[in-house]
Scaffold this active site. Sequence first.
Site, PDB file in Angstrom:
ATOM      1  N   ALA A 285      90.281  -5.321 -12.024  1.00  0.00           N
ATOM      2  CA  ALA A 285      91.165  -5.499 -13.180  1.00  0.00           C
ATOM      3  C   ALA A 285      91.807  -4.248 -13.761  1.00  0.00           C
ATOM      4  O   ALA A 285      92.849  -4.352 -14.405  1.00  0.00           O
ATOM      5  CB  ALA A 285      90.408  -6.225 -14.276  1.00  0.00           C
ATOM      6  N   ALA A 286      91.219  -3.059 -13.597  1.00  0.00           N
ATOM      7  CA  ALA A 286      91.766  -1.885 -14.296  1.00  0.00           C
ATOM      8  C   ALA A 286      93.062  -1.428 -13.638  1.00  0.00           C
ATOM      9  O   ALA A 286      93.178  -1.513 -12.420  1.00  0.00           O
ATOM     10  CB  ALA A 286      90.744  -0.742 -14.272  1.00  0.00           C
TER      11      ALA A 286
ATOM     12  N   GLY B 259      94.484  -3.103 -16.200  1.00  0.00           N
ATOM     13  CA  GLY B 259      94.429  -4.304 -17.027  1.00  0.00           C
ATOM     14  C   GLY B 259      95.706  -5.127 -17.094  1.00  0.00           C
ATOM     15  O   GLY B 259      95.698  -6.202 -17.698  1.00  0.00           O
TER      16      GLY B 259
ATOM     17  N   LYS C 103      97.330  -7.055 -15.005  1.00  0.00           N
ATOM     18  CA  LYS C 103      97.297  -8.441 -14.494  1.00  0.00           C
ATOM     19  C   LYS C 103      96.402  -9.313 -15.369  1.00  0.00           C
ATOM     20  O   LYS C 103      96.655 -10.506 -15.497  1.00  0.00           O
ATOM     21  CB  LYS C 103      96.815  -8.479 -13.043  1.00  0.00           C
TER      22      LYS C 103
ATOM     23  N   GLU D  77      85.979  -4.512 -13.645  1.00  0.00           N
ATOM     24  CA  GLU D  77      86.394  -3.302 -12.933  1.00  0.00           C
ATOM     25  C   GLU D  77      85.144  -2.547 -12.507  1.00  0.00           C
ATOM     26  O   GLU D  77      84.299  -2.220 -13.332  1.00  0.00           O
ATOM     27  CB  GLU D  77      87.278  -2.428 -13.840  1.00  0.00           C
TER      28      GLU D  77
ATOM     29  N   ASP E 133      80.192  -4.226  -9.128  1.00  0.00           N
ATOM     30  CA  ASP E 133      80.650  -4.462  -7.776  1.00  0.00           C
ATOM     31  C   ASP E 133      80.612  -5.984  -7.578  1.00  0.00           C
ATOM     32  O   ASP E 133      79.640  -6.627  -7.998  1.00  0.00           O
ATOM     33  CB  ASP E 133      79.706  -3.763  -6.779  1.00  0.00           C
TER      34      ASP E 133
ATOM     35  N   ASP F  97      93.401  -8.605  -7.168  1.00  0.00           N
ATOM     36  CA  ASP F  97      94.513  -7.646  -7.049  1.00  0.00           C
ATOM     37  C   ASP F  97      93.882  -6.415  -6.390  1.00  0.00           C
ATOM     38  O   ASP F  97      93.439  -5.492  -7.059  1.00  0.00           O
ATOM     39  CB  ASP F  97      95.068  -7.341  -8.443  1.00  0.00           C
TER      40      ASP F  97
ATOM     41  N   CYS G 124      99.848  -4.124  -3.601  1.00  0.00           N
ATOM     42  CA  CYS G 124     101.154  -3.470  -3.757  1.00  0.00           C
ATOM     43  C   CYS G 124     101.451  -2.718  -2.454  1.00  0.00           C
ATOM     44  O   CYS G 124     101.668  -1.512  -2.461  1.00  0.00           O
ATOM     45  CB  CYS G 124     101.173  -2.565  -4.978  1.00  0.00           C
TER      46      CYS G 124
HETATM   47  N1  SAM Z   1      94.781  -5.411 -11.390  1.00  0.00           N
HETATM   48  C1  SAM Z   1      95.013  -4.081 -11.905  1.00  0.00           C
HETATM   49  C2  SAM Z   1      96.177  -4.110 -12.850  1.00  0.00           C
HETATM   50  O1  SAM Z   1      97.080  -4.937 -12.679  1.00  0.00           O
HETATM   51  O2  SAM Z   1      96.197  -3.322 -13.803  1.00  0.00           O
HETATM   52  C3  SAM Z   1      95.190  -3.078 -10.792  1.00  0.00           C
HETATM   53  C4  SAM Z   1      94.042  -3.107  -9.818  1.00  0.00           C
HETATM   54  S1  SAM Z   1      94.073  -1.848  -8.600  1.00  0.00           S
HETATM   55  C5  SAM Z   1      95.307  -2.392  -7.559  1.00  0.00           C
HETATM   56  C6  SAM Z   1      92.616  -2.186  -7.713  1.00  0.00           C
HETATM   57  C7  SAM Z   1      91.334  -1.959  -8.470  1.00  0.00           C
HETATM   58  O3  SAM Z   1      90.240  -2.333  -7.610  1.00  0.00           O
HETATM   59  C8  SAM Z   1      91.081  -0.517  -8.875  1.00  0.00           C
HETATM   60  O4  SAM Z   1      90.907  -0.440 -10.260  1.00  0.00           O
HETATM   61  C9  SAM Z   1      89.801  -0.137  -8.134  1.00  0.00           C
HETATM   62  O5  SAM Z   1      88.945   0.688  -8.895  1.00  0.00           O
HETATM   63  C10 SAM Z   1      89.151  -1.474  -7.871  1.00  0.00           C
HETATM   64  N2  SAM Z   1      88.237  -1.454  -6.713  1.00  0.00           N
HETATM   65  C11 SAM Z   1      88.053  -0.481  -5.803  1.00  0.00           C
HETATM   66  N3  SAM Z   1      87.092  -0.833  -4.929  1.00  0.00           N
HETATM   67  C12 SAM Z   1      86.655  -2.044  -5.290  1.00  0.00           C
HETATM   68  C13 SAM Z   1      85.654  -2.924  -4.788  1.00  0.00           C
HETATM   69  N4  SAM Z   1      84.932  -2.619  -3.721  1.00  0.00           N
HETATM   70  N5  SAM Z   1      85.463  -4.081  -5.443  1.00  0.00           N
HETATM   71  C14 SAM Z   1      86.202  -4.406  -6.526  1.00  0.00           C
HETATM   72  N6  SAM Z   1      87.163  -3.618  -7.025  1.00  0.00           N
HETATM   73  C15 SAM Z   1      87.387  -2.450  -6.418  1.00  0.00           C
END
Ligand code: SAM
Length: 490
Positions: free
Chosen positions: A116-117, A119, A121, A139, A166, A182, A235
């Site tokens: 989510a980070a 944030g 979406k 996140e 996780d 995402d 993306c």
């Molecule tokens: N959805 C967010 C937004 O719209 O603001 C952007 C998300 S970004 C594309 C992907 C996120 O997945 C990152 O914040 C990253 O820290 C997290 N991430 C990395 N590895 C991950 C894992 N194994 N499981 C879940 N999330 C993970």
Amino acid sequence: MSIQRAAARIDARFVERMYSSLKDEAPAFFSVLETEAPTSVFINPLKDPGDCFENASSIPWCAQGKYLDRRPDFTFDPLFHAGCYYVMEASSMFLHHVLASLIPQDKPIVALDLCAAPGGKSMVVLSCLPPGSLLVSNEVNKSRFQTLQYNIDKWGSPNVIRTCLDPSRMPWTGLFDLILVDAPCSGEGLFRKDKDARAEWSPENVMHCSARQKRILAEAERLLAPGGMMVYSTCTYSDEENIHQVRWMAEQFRLTSKPVAVPDTWHVTKMSAGDLTGYQFYPHRVKGEGFFCAVLRKTEESLVHASTVIKGIRGPKPAFIESPLPKALIDWIQPSSQFGQNHFLESNHGDLYLLQTANAIDSLQLTHITYPGTEIGTVKYGSFSHSHIVGRSTAKADPLTLSRSHLLTFSPSHPLALSHCLNPEIPSIELDRDQAITYLRKESISVESSTPGWNVARYKGFALGWLKQTQAGLKNYLPTKYRIIKQQLK
Ligand code: SAM
């Protein structure tokens, strides 16, 4: 700038791949990467500031999105700090169209934003949920979780639980009606805005991302309820991270693809693998960056995930207790809202949280949760703080029962000021723009009159945080970590 020069700063293997997939459109694709990215914002439906941007234009796939004709210095706009809008890339707001098309509005749902980070979406998901619904915004990265926390607090929705887990540690197998993944990706779609993304790209990284996405998707499938819907987005443009992942999910778990109606005039590219569909945004075809999105549904025929018990998770650790709100706090909270009934949760440190939802929250068991809603404040009891009482070995009685009868003071938290759950009758001080910026720098401000005690600092009616009028003067309670440090260019 020539295409050759633009392409020169991008890995040749990426250039080759895009020429092979886009063919004679490839030059247009690479030349648009050298132009300035459009600026766009997503408006907060709970805090709509009206026409606050001059010359804004609409985004076809999202009524709450706006393109701006230039990029203002958002730091010096108090409405940005009030959470009236979020600066968001336009293509990714396609999620709004997808969710608005597919989520029935007749009953509350439980949704999860797994990655989510920072944030953005989660905010889009919130705007599409039926009344009474609940969102768990997760996140895994601790420092990115802080940013998520800040942005969700500013947004002010009272129906969001925040977790920092996780996905494999989440105990809620089969709970969620909607899951957004995402996913972390190779970021090819950000090559125009983020030059570091170009430098970090490699075919090995694409494959590394693809493998990580599969792990996340498999966990997401475990967490999805039968009949539930999963939205997968990235993306990036690589098939290995996009439509091949959709195919993998369909084959692995027998999820089905859920198409969405998309007008041709939007210039979104349909990606297919058999009867599976995804939607790809290219920056030379749309006014936005690279983005991919697909929807999958878990049907009755979908394979039920083998493990309903997650190994390695320690037993329940209830960090919060749901309890009635002490009478002294009732005046602080909106008595009712479209979000559902109030659930008050107290941590064993005396921090109070509020969650508004029509969903029964006991299915979440309140374990593994970092923030079970909006942090509304802390309570002090008698001459001891709550933590003192809990910590005393002599406090044999239920600490909550004991503490409630001794409640003396309540200190509101910053997120309460910005939340939709705050009672609008709480006294306010309206600030002009200069005063608002002074407040946001955490400097002292003087006003002609104010009510003794806690006041909400507002700009154009939108809350920025707390001020407290004491005999010593007006004290600025903006959290130091949120203050503006940057100097404004004249
Ligand atoms: N959805 C967010 C937004 O719209 O603001 C952007 C998300 S970004 C594309 C992907 C996120 O997945 C990152 O914040 C990253 O820290 C997290 N991430 C990395 N590895 C991950 C894992 N194994 N499981 C879940 N999330 C993970």
